[in-house]
Design an enzyme around this catalytic site. Structure first.
Site, short mmCIF file in Angstrom:
data_model
loop_
_atom_site.label_atom_id
_atom_site.label_comp_id
_atom_site.label_asym_id
_atom_site.label_seq_id
_atom_site.Cartn_x
_atom_site.Cartn_y
_atom_site.Cartn_z
N ILE A 8 71.45 20.13 77.43
CA ILE A 8 72.72 20.46 78.07
C ILE A 8 72.78 19.66 79.36
O ILE A 8 71.80 19.62 80.10
CB ILE A 8 72.81 21.97 78.43
CG1 ILE A 8 72.36 22.86 77.26
CG2 ILE A 8 74.21 22.34 78.92
CD1 ILE A 8 73.20 22.78 76.03
N CYS A 9 73.93 19.03 79.63
CA CYS A 9 74.15 18.40 80.92
C CYS A 9 73.03 17.41 81.23
O CYS A 9 72.65 16.61 80.38
CB CYS A 9 74.27 19.51 81.97
SG CYS A 9 74.96 19.05 83.56
N SER A 10 72.45 17.48 82.42
CA SER A 10 71.41 16.51 82.79
C SER A 10 70.09 16.77 82.09
O SER A 10 69.15 15.99 82.25
CB SER A 10 71.20 16.52 84.32
OG SER A 10 70.77 17.79 84.74
N GLY A 11 69.98 17.81 81.28
CA GLY A 11 68.80 18.01 80.45
C GLY A 11 68.51 16.81 79.56
O GLY A 11 67.38 16.63 79.10
N THR A 45 75.65 13.10 78.31
CA THR A 45 75.22 13.93 79.44
C THR A 45 76.44 14.13 80.35
O THR A 45 77.54 13.68 80.02
CB THR A 45 74.03 13.27 80.19
OG1 THR A 45 73.55 14.15 81.21
CG2 THR A 45 74.44 11.95 80.85
#
Lengths: 327, 327
Positions: B106-109, B126
């Protein structure tokens, strides 16, 4: 001394995590633009709580205290309204409200505020699952069933779960202006404003299956040939009862007229067709509407959005890839 | 034995709470329709972690373990990509991935997965803030900058924060069908599918202010009279340099041609006008587009949505009250 606004969030066992994490993330993210908010978490007794998803979360202290707060937030619970009958929760809300300027509920948290009397004489909303129950249980509350959120003086309330994010963005806009709220929305990848109200999300609730033989006859009449015109006389003849009897039985069972019931059946049928991916004009025709415009009017009156927008938003999750809009 | 799918979520200090609470609530809510999911939380060492909003959360255990998982989720952090340089986080991801079938960020993961090599040769996305950095740092990853989420075999990734909810709904649709996913979306008050990609959320990022006198001259030329036609010859004359010099300086500073730069300036101006509430046709004219259609094309090419939809979604949070749609 910091000029930051202090937001206190009440958590308790069985609280719904997304209800309060959404708003808390909005206030946290706003701090990337303005030194705006301090977000604090309180539980009735200051101990950790376990959310309805099973996650344990810690808090900054018990609800009782002296430090002033600008805003308190009461989230919802899947176990509403029962969970709010816990006197420890009610006492915690009153303790927090005593030191706060503004009060907000998310989702079924409206029951918690209503129980303490804080919503008496106020206009408010809650999750579409619960709007009828809130209005029935607390007649002193003016329930607005289609709103995403409601502002009534210093008392705020929002519809279900993710609508807490919409409400928090509106509070940020009130506090620091639309530019800051817009930045937060864009950082979190949410819209600032939905198109349409919360009734578009209640489309999963269809008309109850008929219990009496008369209601079953009306349902059969529509289902067997939705495009056939529906008059009270035809319905009564099909059910083999008088028009007067038909009217009374349907009102007793379903709280609507036979023609309204037939209309609900058609709308349910149409929803299923849209969800399958059928075209709006084909749906209108199969579900027995005299025209596409008549169908769109009936749909908008019930769900606050258009059939094509509903289909775009709820037919499937799609493939996550952006398509260029049609110009 | 239960047939429920086991979803493991990695949390760590400075994790962004909404990134993982969104998907976890989707899986929890799906259980109201199907006995579908068991959601478990892991930290690198099994201890509580503190999220970026300051909330402490507990976990079910350390990342290392033997029980198989169907899906693991790696959330993002405001402190990305630096937070993923922690070897304890990388080791935890590898330990979880070793016992999982599917992996999602998720996102910057996405930086965390990329760092462990799990995104090599894969297509991924991202947060719009980070798409360039991800592509630059990990050339083996095919970054799709406008997607809300991406599915590439058993590897999933999503855009920023709330896009994790979109991704989780897509996973529920894959696992249990569109009807179950739709129920969850409607209970949480979210859409199943956005209209347009994530670039509509990046509109808060405007063209950088010009640094060199040549770029400043181009910016001044557009700002002083946006409706004036823009030719390379006019721009060069205004900046008092040759066309060749103009081209080189603007490309060096901004990575685009002078005409593209002038176009970006116009689009930024138009965004500001839309956000103020000016009509689309008036915006097109004031910002110097030859026609409303030309403006809508340029807008859609950059932001993947239409000017009027952008304005409806991002001008203001509004009053939370549903208006009937226009039929």
């Amino acid at each position: 001394m910091s000029g930051r606004k202090r937001v206190g969030i009440l958590v308790f066992d069985r609280v719904k995590a997304l209800d309060f994490i959404g708003p808390a993330e909005v206030f946290t993210e706003a701090n990337q633009r303005v030194d705006g908010y301090e977000t604090l978490f309180f539980s009735p007794d200051g101990n950790d709580v376990t959310t309805s998803m099973g996650l344990r979360v810690g808090v900054d202290g018990p609800a009782a205290g002296d430090d002033p707060l600008d805003l308190i937030i009461i989230p919802g619970s899947e176990y509403a309204p029962a969970v709010y009958d816990d006197p420890a929760v009610s006492d915690a809300i009153l303790a927090l409200a005593a030191r706060a300027t503004k009060v907000a509920s998310i989702c079924s948290g409206a029951f918690a505020l209503a129980r303490t009397g804080l919503l008496d004489g106020k206009t408010a909303t809650t999750h579409w699952k619960f709007t009828d129950a809130l209005a029935d249980t607390y007649p002193a509350v003016n329930v607005r069933p289609d709103s995403i959120f409601v502002r009534d003086g210093d008392v705020y309330s929002s519809a279900g779960v993710a609508a807490g994010i919409d409400l928090a963005l509106a509070i940020v806009e009130d506090d620091f202006g639309a530019d800051v709220a817009r930045s937060v929305a864009q950082l979190l990848l949410v819209y600032m404003r939905r198109s349409g109200g919360q009734s578009q999300f209640s489309a999963s609730v269809r008309v109850s299956p008929p219990r009496t033989s008369v209601a079953r006859a009306v349902a059969d009449y529509v289902a067997s040939d939705p495009a056939r015109p529906t008059s009270l006389r035809d319905l009564a003849a099909h059910a083999n009862v008088s028009i007067r009897h038909l009217n009374r039985v349907i009102r007793d069972e379903l709280g609507m007229t036979p023609i309204e019931y037939a209309g609900s059946m058609r709308l349910d049928l149409a929803l299923g067709l849209l969800e399958e991916g059928r075209a709006v004009s084909e749906t209108a025709s199969v579900a027995g509407y005299p025209s596409t415009v008549a169908f769109r009017r009936a749909f908008a009156a019930r769900y606050g959005t258009t059939p094509s927008d509903y289909q775009k938003r709820f037919q499937t999750t799609g493939d996550g890839i952006a398509e260029p809009p049609k110009i």
